[in-house]
Design a protein around this motif. Structure first.
Motif, PDB file in Angstrom:
ATOM      1  N   LEU A  28       0.835  -1.196   0.000  1.00  0.00           N
ATOM      2  CA  LEU A  28       0.000   0.000   0.000  1.00  0.00           C
ATOM      3  C   LEU A  28       0.870   1.247   0.000  1.00  0.00           C
ATOM      4  N   VAL A  29       0.547   2.195  -0.907  1.00  0.00           N
ATOM      5  CA  VAL A  29       1.309   3.429  -1.036  1.00  0.00           C
ATOM      6  C   VAL A  29       0.339   4.603  -1.102  1.00  0.00           C
ATOM      7  N   ALA A  30       0.495   5.557  -0.202  1.00  0.00           N
ATOM      8  CA  ALA A  30      -0.292   6.781  -0.259  1.00  0.00           C
ATOM      9  C   ALA A  30       0.401   7.778  -1.176  1.00  0.00           C
ATOM     10  N   PHE A  31      -0.393   8.547  -1.920  1.00  0.00           N
ATOM     11  CA  PHE A  31       0.175   9.495  -2.874  1.00  0.00           C
ATOM     12  C   PHE A  31      -0.759  10.687  -3.040  1.00  0.00           C
ATOM     13  N   PRO A  32      -0.203  11.825  -3.442  1.00  0.00           N
ATOM     14  CA  PRO A  32      -1.039  13.015  -3.570  1.00  0.00           C
ATOM     15  C   PRO A  32      -1.814  13.027  -4.876  1.00  0.00           C
ATOM     16  N   THR A  33      -3.029  13.533  -4.818  1.00  0.00           N
ATOM     17  CA  THR A  33      -3.747  13.936  -6.018  1.00  0.00           C
ATOM     18  C   THR A  33      -4.116  15.407  -5.824  1.00  0.00           C
ATOM     19  N   GLU A  34      -4.752  16.005  -6.810  1.00  0.00           N
ATOM     20  CA  GLU A  34      -5.160  17.393  -6.640  1.00  0.00           C
ATOM     21  C   GLU A  34      -6.300  17.523  -5.623  1.00  0.00           C
ATOM     22  N   THR A  35      -7.010  16.420  -5.347  1.00  0.00           N
ATOM     23  CA  THR A  35      -8.142  16.463  -4.420  1.00  0.00           C
ATOM     24  C   THR A  35      -7.672  16.215  -2.997  1.00  0.00           C
ATOM     25  N   VAL A  36      -7.343  14.970  -2.657  1.00  0.00           N
ATOM     26  CA  VAL A  36      -6.779  14.596  -1.361  1.00  0.00           C
ATOM     27  C   VAL A  36      -5.730  13.519  -1.616  1.00  0.00           C
ATOM     28  N   TYR A  37      -5.013  13.110  -0.575  1.00  0.00           N
ATOM     29  CA  TYR A  37      -4.083  11.987  -0.711  1.00  0.00           C
ATOM     30  C   TYR A  37      -4.878  10.683  -0.794  1.00  0.00           C
ATOM     31  N   GLY A  38      -4.494   9.833  -1.739  1.00  0.00           N
ATOM     32  CA  GLY A  38      -5.138   8.543  -1.891  1.00  0.00           C
ATOM     33  C   GLY A  38      -4.278   7.436  -1.319  1.00  0.00           C
ATOM     34  N   LEU A  39      -4.926   6.363  -0.870  1.00  0.00           N
ATOM     35  CA  LEU A  39      -4.226   5.171  -0.388  1.00  0.00           C
ATOM     36  C   LEU A  39      -4.298   4.123  -1.489  1.00  0.00           C
ATOM     37  N   GLY A  40      -3.175   3.951  -2.203  1.00  0.00           N
ATOM     38  CA  GLY A  40      -3.180   3.171  -3.426  1.00  0.00           C
ATOM     39  C   GLY A  40      -2.787   1.717  -3.249  1.00  0.00           C
ATOM     40  N   ALA A  41      -3.436   0.867  -4.060  1.00  0.00           N
ATOM     41  CA  ALA A  41      -3.077  -0.540  -4.197  1.00  0.00           C
ATOM     42  C   ALA A  41      -3.375  -0.955  -5.623  1.00  0.00           C
ATOM     43  N   ASP A  42      -2.670  -1.984  -6.091  1.00  0.00           N
ATOM     44  CA  ASP A  42      -2.928  -2.539  -7.418  1.00  0.00           C
ATOM     45  C   ASP A  42      -4.385  -2.999  -7.475  1.00  0.00           C
ATOM     46  N   ALA A  43      -5.191  -2.384  -8.334  1.00  0.00           N
ATOM     47  CA  ALA A  43      -6.619  -2.675  -8.402  1.00  0.00           C
ATOM     48  C   ALA A  43      -6.912  -4.073  -8.916  1.00  0.00           C
ATOM     49  N   ARG A  44      -5.902  -4.757  -9.446  1.00  0.00           N
ATOM     50  CA  ARG A  44      -6.090  -6.118  -9.963  1.00  0.00           C
ATOM     51  C   ARG A  44      -5.711  -7.178  -8.941  1.00  0.00           C
ATOM     52  N   ASN A  45      -5.134  -6.764  -7.815  1.00  0.00           N
ATOM     53  CA  ASN A  45      -4.603  -7.673  -6.808  1.00  0.00           C
ATOM     54  C   ASN A  45      -5.545  -7.684  -5.607  1.00  0.00           C
ATOM     55  N   ALA A  46      -6.329  -8.772  -5.478  1.00  0.00           N
ATOM     56  CA  ALA A  46      -7.350  -8.809  -4.431  1.00  0.00           C
ATOM     57  C   ALA A  46      -6.742  -8.715  -3.038  1.00  0.00           C
ATOM     58  N   THR A  47      -5.592  -9.331  -2.840  1.00  0.00           N
ATOM     59  CA  THR A  47      -4.957  -9.271  -1.520  1.00  0.00           C
ATOM     60  C   THR A  47      -4.522  -7.850  -1.201  1.00  0.00           C
ATOM     61  N   ALA A  48      -3.950  -7.163  -2.190  1.00  0.00           N
ATOM     62  CA  ALA A  48      -3.534  -5.777  -1.984  1.00  0.00           C
ATOM     63  C   ALA A  48      -4.728  -4.886  -1.685  1.00  0.00           C
ATOM     64  N   VAL A  49      -5.813  -5.054  -2.442  1.00  0.00           N
ATOM     65  CA  VAL A  49      -7.010  -4.238  -2.225  1.00  0.00           C
ATOM     66  C   VAL A  49      -7.602  -4.520  -0.851  1.00  0.00           C
ATOM     67  N   ALA A  50      -7.598  -5.777  -0.432  1.00  0.00           N
ATOM     68  CA  ALA A  50      -8.082  -6.114   0.906  1.00  0.00           C
ATOM     69  C   ALA A  50      -7.274  -5.384   1.974  1.00  0.00           C
ATOM     70  N   GLY A  51      -5.989  -5.153   1.679  1.00  0.00           N
ATOM     71  CA  GLY A  51      -5.153  -4.430   2.616  1.00  0.00           C
ATOM     72  C   GLY A  51      -5.616  -2.998   2.822  1.00  0.00           C
ATOM     73  N   ILE A  52      -6.204  -2.379   1.789  1.00  0.00           N
ATOM     74  CA  ILE A  52      -6.757  -1.029   1.936  1.00  0.00           C
ATOM     75  C   ILE A  52      -7.847  -1.033   2.992  1.00  0.00           C
ATOM     76  N   PHE A  53      -8.767  -1.990   2.879  1.00  0.00           N
ATOM     77  CA  PHE A  53      -9.879  -2.059   3.826  1.00  0.00           C
ATOM     78  C   PHE A  53      -9.368  -2.308   5.248  1.00  0.00           C
ATOM     79  N   ALA A  54      -8.345  -3.159   5.365  1.00  0.00           N
ATOM     80  CA  ALA A  54      -7.789  -3.459   6.686  1.00  0.00           C
ATOM     81  C   ALA A  54      -7.102  -2.232   7.278  1.00  0.00           C
TER      82      ALA A  54
END
Length: 327
Positions: A28-54
């Motif tokens: 998981l990597v947080a990064f800036p956008t013009e709106t707010v900082y996003g908490l990023g994960a590979d959208a194709r990787n279910a385990t990585a995405v589950a990590g966002i929720f956790a």
């Protein structure tokens, strides 16, 4: 519980390469956008995405926005109609997310869409976000980089305040320029519907479409898009909205010249763009002032409900809403 050391990365070639490598490794990597900082994960990787929720403590029925480098990448994931084409051409890169049917074979984790047949997608306008997405070379699911229901982060320090030790890294790209999450619009057979007001005024969208947006129905327990939960963006202290002056036990969050005596003022000159950019940092600051002063709630001055004011008021209403038990 903190599980790892969170790296703070510079927004240069080395830092972005490191961030892209971490995303590719399912981190998981947080990064800036013009709106707010996003908490990023590979959208194709279910385990990585589950990590966002956790990491966020986010309800799994709440869908995520997918960030991509350009409109061509978006069209590989979602099915565009005429309205979506018109809006993408007018406002991407920028603070607009479109909710569209998922394209067959898109390869997204079902956690991204919360099992819905649609996906929320956008092309961010921040150059650091664009560089990271190009370096990674794939879709990145990224809600706001904060504990679920709390105030969204507009600096790397805000991210670390809530998620230090729970994510692999944050790319420090400075303060976000818009400061409100993206506007979300769904297009389809029923026309274009405003699901969430945000950093792009609805009036601009209606001008591009040549007709008014339809309002979305209030969702039940399963939101159609991010940011639709009744209680969201919440500071620690309770908020009282649309008040002209504070009670003795309240911190005063003001707006405009009439509130120059306020403890904090979103924009002393009444500039809605300035107020939008300042909102989330101000919600964090009133918590600090409350702790220092012993005050338990805040009084918030009225904000005009036009242009970006609609999004500001939407966030304030959700921040002031009753908190779910255990949330």
């Amino acid at each position: 519980m903190n599980l790892e050391t969170t790296e703070k990365l510079r927004p240069d070639a080395d830092g972005l390469a490191r961030a892209a490598d971490l995303l590719a490794a399912g981190r998981l990597v947080a990064f800036p956008t013009e709106t707010v900082y996003g908490l990023g994960a590979d959208a194709r990787n279910a385990t990585a995405v589950a990590g966002i929720f956790a990491a966020k403590g986010r309800p799994a029925f709440n869908p995520l926005i997918v960030h991509v480098a350009d409109a061509a990448a978006a069209r590989e994931i979602a099915v565009f109609d005429t309205d979506a084409d018109r809006l993408a051409d007018a406002f991407w890169p920028g603070p607009l997310s479109l909710v569209l049917p998922v394209r067959a074979g898109a390869g997204l984790s079902e956690l991204v869409t919360a099992g819905l047949p649609t996906v929320a997608i956008r092309v961010p306008g921040n150059p650091v976000a664009a560089a990271l997405l190009n370096a990674f070379g794939g879709p990145v699911a990224a809600p706001s980089a904060n504990p679920s229901g709390r105030v969204s982060p507009t600096t790397a320090t805000h991210v670390l305040d809530g998620l230090d030790g729970k994510i692999a890294a944050v790319v420090d790209g400075g303060a976000c320029t818009v400061g409100l999450e993206s506007t979300i619009v769904a297009t389809g057979a029923d026309g274009a519907r405003l699901l969430r007001p945000g950093g792009l005024p609805a009036e601009a969208i209606e001008t591009a479409l040549g007709r008014p947006l339809a309002a979305a129905e209030t969702p039940g327990t399963a939101p159609e898009a991010p940011g639709q939960l009744a209680s969201h963006y919440a500071p620690e202290m309770a908020l009282r909205l649309d008040c002209a002056a504070p009670a003795a036990d309240e911190v005063w969050l003001g707006f405009g010249p009439a509130a120059r005596a306020a403890d904090l003022n979103l924009s002393p000159n009444g500039d809605l763009v300035e107020a939008a950019a300042a909102l989330f940092a101000a919600l964090r600051e009133i918590d600090r002032l409350g702790r220092v002063s012993g005050k338990a709630r805040a009084c918030v001055s009225p904000v005009p409900d036009t242009g970006l004011g609609r999004a500001i008021n939407d966030r304030l209403r959700r921040a002031a809403a009753p908190r779910p038990q255990g949330g």
